[in-house]
Design a protein around this motif. Structure first.
Motif, PDB file in Angstrom:
ATOM      1  N   LEU A   1      48.043 -20.943 -39.688  1.00  0.00           N
ATOM      2  CA  LEU A   1      48.851 -19.906 -39.054  1.00  0.00           C
ATOM      3  C   LEU A   1      48.895 -18.677 -39.953  1.00  0.00           C
ATOM      4  CD1 LEU A   1      51.829 -22.124 -37.898  1.00  0.00           C
ATOM      5  CD2 LEU A   1      50.324 -20.861 -36.351  1.00  0.00           C
ATOM      6  N   GLY A   2      48.787 -17.471 -39.364  1.00  0.00           N
ATOM      7  CA  GLY A   2      48.861 -16.252 -40.146  1.00  0.00           C
ATOM      8  C   GLY A   2      47.524 -15.876 -40.748  1.00  0.00           C
ATOM      9  N   GLN A   3      47.559 -14.833 -41.560  1.00  0.00           N
ATOM     10  CA  GLN A   3      46.357 -14.288 -42.161  1.00  0.00           C
ATOM     11  C   GLN A   3      46.300 -14.605 -43.655  1.00  0.00           C
ATOM     12  OE1 GLN A   3      43.963 -12.787 -40.310  1.00  0.00           O
ATOM     13  NE2 GLN A   3      45.260 -13.310 -38.546  1.00  0.00           N
ATOM     14  N   PRO A   4      45.103 -14.911 -44.185  1.00  0.00           N
ATOM     15  CA  PRO A   4      44.973 -15.130 -45.628  1.00  0.00           C
ATOM     16  C   PRO A   4      45.401 -13.891 -46.394  1.00  0.00           C
ATOM     17  CG  PRO A   4      42.996 -15.833 -44.443  1.00  0.00           C
ATOM     18  CD  PRO A   4      43.845 -15.065 -43.463  1.00  0.00           C
ATOM     19  N   PRO A   5      45.967 -14.000 -47.573  1.00  0.00           N
ATOM     20  CA  PRO A   5      46.154 -15.248 -48.325  1.00  0.00           C
ATOM     21  C   PRO A   5      47.493 -15.932 -48.062  1.00  0.00           C
ATOM     22  CG  PRO A   5      46.717 -13.414 -49.711  1.00  0.00           C
ATOM     23  CD  PRO A   5      46.293 -12.815 -48.400  1.00  0.00           C
ATOM     24  N   SER A   6      48.260 -15.438 -47.097  1.00  0.00           N
ATOM     25  CA  SER A   6      49.587 -16.000 -46.846  1.00  0.00           C
ATOM     26  C   SER A   6      49.597 -16.955 -45.655  1.00  0.00           C
ATOM     27  CB  SER A   6      50.596 -14.868 -46.606  1.00  0.00           C
ATOM     28  OG  SER A   6      50.190 -14.061 -45.514  1.00  0.00           O
ATOM     29  N   ASP A   7      48.425 -17.384 -45.201  1.00  0.00           N
ATOM     30  CA  ASP A   7      48.372 -18.300 -44.067  1.00  0.00           C
ATOM     31  C   ASP A   7      48.912 -19.668 -44.464  1.00  0.00           C
ATOM     32  OD1 ASP A   7      46.116 -18.359 -45.755  1.00  0.00           O
ATOM     33  OD2 ASP A   7      44.994 -19.529 -44.292  1.00  0.00           O
ATOM     34  N   ARG A   8      49.405 -20.399 -43.472  1.00  0.00           N
ATOM     35  CA  ARG A   8      50.033 -21.699 -43.719  1.00  0.00           C
ATOM     36  C   ARG A   8      49.418 -22.749 -42.794  1.00  0.00           C
ATOM     37  NH1 ARG A   8      55.256 -20.495 -45.547  1.00  0.00           N
ATOM     38  NH2 ARG A   8      55.591 -22.726 -45.896  1.00  0.00           N
ATOM     39  N   VAL A   9      49.442 -23.987 -43.239  1.00  0.00           N
ATOM     40  CA  VAL A   9      48.868 -25.077 -42.454  1.00  0.00           C
ATOM     41  C   VAL A   9      49.810 -25.475 -41.325  1.00  0.00           C
ATOM     42  CG1 VAL A   9      49.898 -26.919 -43.858  1.00  0.00           C
ATOM     43  CG2 VAL A   9      47.730 -27.335 -42.657  1.00  0.00           C
ATOM     44  N   THR A  10      49.237 -25.953 -40.230  1.00  0.00           N
ATOM     45  CA  THR A  10      50.047 -26.508 -39.158  1.00  0.00           C
ATOM     46  C   THR A  10      49.267 -27.629 -38.486  1.00  0.00           C
ATOM     47  OG1 THR A  10      51.499 -25.977 -37.295  1.00  0.00           O
ATOM     48  CG2 THR A  10      49.264 -25.065 -37.212  1.00  0.00           C
ATOM     49  N   TYR A  11      49.979 -28.447 -37.731  1.00  0.00           N
ATOM     50  CA  TYR A  11      49.382 -29.580 -37.027  1.00  0.00           C
ATOM     51  C   TYR A  11      49.923 -29.582 -35.607  1.00  0.00           C
ATOM     52  CZ  TYR A  11      48.364 -31.129 -41.786  1.00  0.00           C
ATOM     53  OH  TYR A  11      47.913 -31.191 -43.083  1.00  0.00           O
ATOM     54  N   TRP A  12      49.092 -30.009 -34.651  1.00  0.00           N
ATOM     55  CA  TRP A  12      49.534 -30.041 -33.262  1.00  0.00           C
ATOM     56  C   TRP A  12      48.668 -30.995 -32.449  1.00  0.00           C
ATOM     57  CZ3 TRP A  12      45.719 -26.983 -34.838  1.00  0.00           C
ATOM     58  CH2 TRP A  12      44.679 -26.661 -33.950  1.00  0.00           C
ATOM     59  N   CYS A  13      49.189 -31.400 -31.304  1.00  0.00           N
ATOM     60  CA  CYS A  13      48.447 -32.242 -30.373  1.00  0.00           C
ATOM     61  C   CYS A  13      47.835 -31.349 -29.303  1.00  0.00           C
ATOM     62  CB  CYS A  13      49.371 -33.267 -29.716  1.00  0.00           C
ATOM     63  SG  CYS A  13      48.561 -34.186 -28.373  1.00  0.00           S
ATOM     64  N   PRO A  14      46.521 -31.308 -29.183  1.00  0.00           N
ATOM     65  CA  PRO A  14      45.879 -30.408 -28.217  1.00  0.00           C
ATOM     66  C   PRO A  14      46.179 -30.758 -26.752  1.00  0.00           C
ATOM     67  CG  PRO A  14      44.269 -31.888 -29.181  1.00  0.00           C
ATOM     68  CD  PRO A  14      45.542 -32.082 -29.956  1.00  0.00           C
ATOM     69  N   ARG A  15      46.671 -31.961 -26.495  1.00  0.00           N
ATOM     70  CA  ARG A  15      47.023 -32.318 -25.124  1.00  0.00           C
ATOM     71  C   ARG A  15      48.496 -32.071 -24.837  1.00  0.00           C
ATOM     72  NH1 ARG A  15      46.227 -38.245 -22.156  1.00  0.00           N
ATOM     73  NH2 ARG A  15      47.049 -37.608 -20.120  1.00  0.00           N
ATOM     74  N   CYS A  16      49.384 -32.584 -25.700  1.00  0.00           N
ATOM     75  CA  CYS A  16      50.824 -32.396 -25.485  1.00  0.00           C
ATOM     76  C   CYS A  16      51.231 -30.934 -25.671  1.00  0.00           C
ATOM     77  CB  CYS A  16      51.613 -33.243 -26.467  1.00  0.00           C
ATOM     78  SG  CYS A  16      51.510 -35.015 -26.196  1.00  0.00           S
ATOM     79  N   GLN A  17      50.489 -30.220 -26.510  1.00  0.00           N
ATOM     80  CA  GLN A  17      50.862 -28.841 -26.852  1.00  0.00           C
ATOM     81  C   GLN A  17      49.758 -27.860 -26.448  1.00  0.00           C
ATOM     82  OE1 GLN A  17      51.936 -30.613 -30.938  1.00  0.00           O
ATOM     83  NE2 GLN A  17      52.985 -28.625 -30.946  1.00  0.00           N
ATOM     84  N   ALA A  18      49.173 -28.100 -25.287  1.00  0.00           N
ATOM     85  CA  ALA A  18      48.115 -27.208 -24.802  1.00  0.00           C
ATOM     86  C   ALA A  18      48.691 -25.855 -24.449  1.00  0.00           C
ATOM     87  CB  ALA A  18      47.445 -27.834 -23.574  1.00  0.00           C
ATOM     88  N   ARG A  19      47.873 -24.805 -24.580  1.00  0.00           N
ATOM     89  CA  ARG A  19      48.299 -23.480 -24.178  1.00  0.00           C
ATOM     90  C   ARG A  19      48.471 -23.419 -22.669  1.00  0.00           C
ATOM     91  NH1 ARG A  19      47.575 -18.951 -27.465  1.00  0.00           N
ATOM     92  NH2 ARG A  19      48.256 -17.830 -25.613  1.00  0.00           N
TER      93      ARG A  19
END
Length: 255
Positions: A237-255
């Motif tokens: 998430l975000g732009q380097p160098p301040s980007d951060r890791v995230t995790y998600w389920c592509p089915r439960c959390q689909a756009r």
């Protein structure tokens, strides 16, 4: 951070400081010996240790920082590590701040100068969910995952509880903040699971204290979603160098 504040409050309540070292250029000459710590409170990831002489020590752990609390020895214990930033000792307990990211000493009446830019503290007893939600709505097209990590919106949410909150609400981390259907509920959920963890460390985001079972998505890349079985994905998430890791389920959390 709330747990750290509670530990510091308890340790430093024993009596006035008999030793105080601030190993930070801007406050290196300050003298706190003889001052009595009244309390340490947290605001997001910031710690405010208030003294009876009207001063407040402001510290921030950032990612690597920690406070170690040990018994005060008859002979002053040496702390030669180059990472030590703060040493506060009563006759009974010594609190050592290691790898701290911020150290400031301000008048207690001027604490806003170091935390005034932050949003509502989601760990507070009387958390202002309405203001936190309004701040979220004002972020427009910014990704909701990035917004939740912005301490100016709401203070205290880190990468773990951002990922867990969004999974619980089935929200994709890159959904524009303006499209989040119920910001108040999102902020309430984040506050609730964070507070539960602080009040009872054995309580995890999932309610399961067993190793490897404490989160729904965080740290579980390529493992099955606990709701639908789809492999969890990892992203930034975000732009380097301040980007951060995230995790998600592509089915439960689909756009």
């Amino acid at each position: 951070m709330l747990r750290t504040a509670r530990r510091l409050t308890q340790a430093l309540a024993d009596g006035p400081l008999v030793r105080a070292e601030l190993r930070w250029p801007s406050v290196a000459g300050a003298n706190l010996v003889g001052a009595q710590a009244l309390e340490t409170v947290s605001h997001g990831k910031h710690l405010l240790t208030r003294f009876d002489d009207g001063r407040t020590l402001h510290t921030h752990l950032r990612m690597e920082g920690t406070y170690q609390i040990r018994r005060t020895l008859p002979q002053p214990q040496r702390w030669p590590q180059h990472t030590v930033r703060v040493v506060l000792a009563t006759s009974r307990w010594t609190c050592v701040g290691i790898s701290l990211g911020m150290v400031d000493l301000v008048a207690t009446t001027q604490e806003s100068s170091v935390i005034g830019h932050l949003g509502p503290d989601l760990m507070a007893d009387d958390v202002d969910v309405a203001t936190a939600a309004a701040n979220l709505r004002a972020q427009g097209d910014r990704a909701i995952g990035e917004v939740l990590l912005d301490q100016r919106v709401a203070a205290g949410i880190g990468t773990i509880y951002t990922a867990e909150t969004l999974w619980l609400h089935r929200i994709n981390p890159w959904l524009p903040a303006s499209e989040v259907p119920d910001p108040e509920n999102v902020m309430s959920t984040a506050a609730q699971i964070m507070r539960c963890s602080a009040d009872a460390p054995s309580i995890t985001a999932t309610g399961d204290p067993r190793p490897g079972r404490g989160t729904h998505t965080y740290g579980r890349a390529n493992q099955p979603c606990r709701r639908c079985g789809t492999p969890i994905r990892e992203g930034r998430l975000g732009q380097p160098p301040s980007d951060r890791v995230t995790y998600w389920c592509p089915r439960c959390q689909a756009r």
